[in-house]
Design an enzyme around this catalytic site. Structure first.
Site, PDB file in Angstrom:
ATOM      1  N   ASP A  75       4.887 -11.535  -3.487  1.00  0.00           N
ATOM      2  CA  ASP A  75       5.152 -10.269  -4.242  1.00  0.00           C
ATOM      3  C   ASP A  75       4.090 -10.315  -5.513  1.00  0.00           C
ATOM      4  O   ASP A  75       4.658 -11.838  -5.881  1.00  0.00           O
ATOM      5  CB  ASP A  75       6.844 -10.729  -4.891  1.00  0.00           C
ATOM      6  CG  ASP A  75       6.819  -9.846  -6.523  1.00  0.00           C
ATOM      7  OD1 ASP A  75       5.786  -8.744  -6.750  1.00  0.00           O
ATOM      8  OD2 ASP A  75       8.102  -9.787  -6.249  1.00  0.00           O
ATOM      9  N   ASN A  89      -2.674   5.238  -8.745  1.00  0.00           N
ATOM     10  CA  ASN A  89      -3.466   6.404  -8.921  1.00  0.00           C
ATOM     11  C   ASN A  89      -4.264   6.601  -9.890  1.00  0.00           C
ATOM     12  O   ASN A  89      -4.230   6.467 -10.866  1.00  0.00           O
ATOM     13  CB  ASN A  89      -2.824   7.185  -7.998  1.00  0.00           C
ATOM     14  CG  ASN A  89      -1.629   7.289  -9.390  1.00  0.00           C
ATOM     15  OD1 ASN A  89      -1.382   7.614 -10.291  1.00  0.00           O
ATOM     16  ND2 ASN A  89      -0.150   7.429  -8.761  1.00  0.00           N
ATOM     17  N   ASP A  99       1.430  -0.555  -5.917  1.00  0.00           N
ATOM     18  CA  ASP A  99       1.734   0.360  -7.219  1.00  0.00           C
ATOM     19  C   ASP A  99       3.039   0.920  -7.467  1.00  0.00           C
ATOM     20  O   ASP A  99       3.463   0.067  -9.014  1.00  0.00           O
ATOM     21  CB  ASP A  99       1.060   1.052  -7.639  1.00  0.00           C
ATOM     22  CG  ASP A  99       0.530   1.883  -8.420  1.00  0.00           C
ATOM     23  OD1 ASP A  99       0.366   0.907 -10.183  1.00  0.00           O
ATOM     24  OD2 ASP A  99       0.848   2.017  -9.305  1.00  0.00           O
ATOM     25  N   THR A 185      -5.598  -0.249   0.588  1.00  0.00           N
ATOM     26  CA  THR A 185      -5.388  -0.241   2.375  1.00  0.00           C
ATOM     27  C   THR A 185      -4.268   0.432   2.543  1.00  0.00           C
ATOM     28  O   THR A 185      -3.874  -0.127   3.573  1.00  0.00           O
ATOM     29  CB  THR A 185      -5.471  -1.911   2.733  1.00  0.00           C
ATOM     30  OG1 THR A 185      -4.479  -2.584   1.627  1.00  0.00           O
ATOM     31  CG2 THR A 185      -7.069  -1.882   2.371  1.00  0.00           C
ATOM     32  N   VAL A 187      -1.169   3.495   1.395  1.00  0.00           N
ATOM     33  CA  VAL A 187      -1.270   5.376   1.022  1.00  0.00           C
ATOM     34  C   VAL A 187      -2.882   5.617   1.735  1.00  0.00           C
ATOM     35  O   VAL A 187      -3.192   6.571   2.249  1.00  0.00           O
ATOM     36  CB  VAL A 187      -0.690   6.025   0.781  1.00  0.00           C
ATOM     37  CG1 VAL A 187       0.874   5.575   1.414  1.00  0.00           C
ATOM     38  CG2 VAL A 187      -1.088   5.523  -0.579  1.00  0.00           C
TER      39      VAL A 187
END
Length: 234
Positions: A75, A89, A99, A185, A187
């Site tokens: 984590d 994004n 994210d 790596t 979506v």
């Protein structure tokens, strides 16, 4: 009432970690439950000790040289570093995957701060406070990776720029230790083996004051790709 230590035949090395000692000396009615607790704590202690050993070796190897990188799996929000990089994004308002986990751990102020400075172009990175993350983490670096479109649209250069810009931002913040995820790596679909080589090569070749980099994998395949890249990249 018996303790786990009794079930282990009284065997306890002199340097047994205190967390394990607390478990083995705890009275238990059901030895199966107690042994399970002991096993969990024992493996946690082993992991922490191994991780600390790798960090000591890594620090010794790179004390007077370029930034050192250590691959771990886990984590990223629990990393013991000055700054964490999140695979953001363009809006910096939070997304899915790593994210999303980062935003949940850092709290709603992270999205508010991201929205105030965004948008961020692919290949770039911007910083906000880390808000609700535990110390020593003080900074969040939002890096926007490229969407994979087959490799012929400058994706590799943009991904390399993510790591380079993140280290530049870390220098501006005065951060000496940084944790990176495997940017793009998820979506965004960047092939993880190529992404790992780009990440490691860029980190190793970038001039920076950061002395310790943690490459945090979210699964075993990613960890293997990153570890292979660390070993093979000159």
């Amino acid at each position: 009432m018996a303790t786990i230590l009794d079930y282990l035949g009284g065997l306890r090395p002199a340097d047994t970690p205190s967390a394990v000692t607390a478990v083995v000396e705890r009275p238990v009615e059901d030895p199966a439950v107690g042994l399970a607790a002991f096993r969990r704590e024992f493996y946690r202690c082993l992991t922490r000790r191994a991780d600390a050993l790798f960090e000591l070796v890594d620090a010794a190897l790179c004390a007077d040289g370029p930034v050192g990188s250590l691959v771990v799996m886990g984590d990223i929000t629990r990393e013991d570093v000055d700054a964490i990089v999140t695979a953001a994004n363009e809006s910096l308002l939070g997304g899915g995957g790593v994210d999303g986990a980062v935003h949940r751990a850092a709290g709603p102020r992270l999205a508010q701060a991201g929205g105030a400075i965004g948008p961020c172009e692919p290949g770039d990175a911007m910083a906000t406070p880390a808000f609700d993350l535990d110390p020593p983490v003080r900074h969040m670096i939002h890096a926007v990776g490229p969407i994979w479109e087959g490799g012929g649209h400058g994706e590799a250069d943009l991904l390399a720029s993510c790591y380079r810009r993140s280290l530049q931002v870390a220098d501006e913040l005065g951060a000496r230790s940084v944790a990176f995820p495997a940017i793009a790596t998820g979506v965004y679909g960047f092939p993880p083996d190529q992404a790992a080589r780009i990440a490691v090569a860029t980190i190793k070749s970038t001039s920076t004051n950061v002395r310790r980099v943690r490459l945090v994998a979210f699964d075993e395949d990613t960890r293997k790709h990153l570890q292979a890249a660390v070993i093979t990249t000159d």
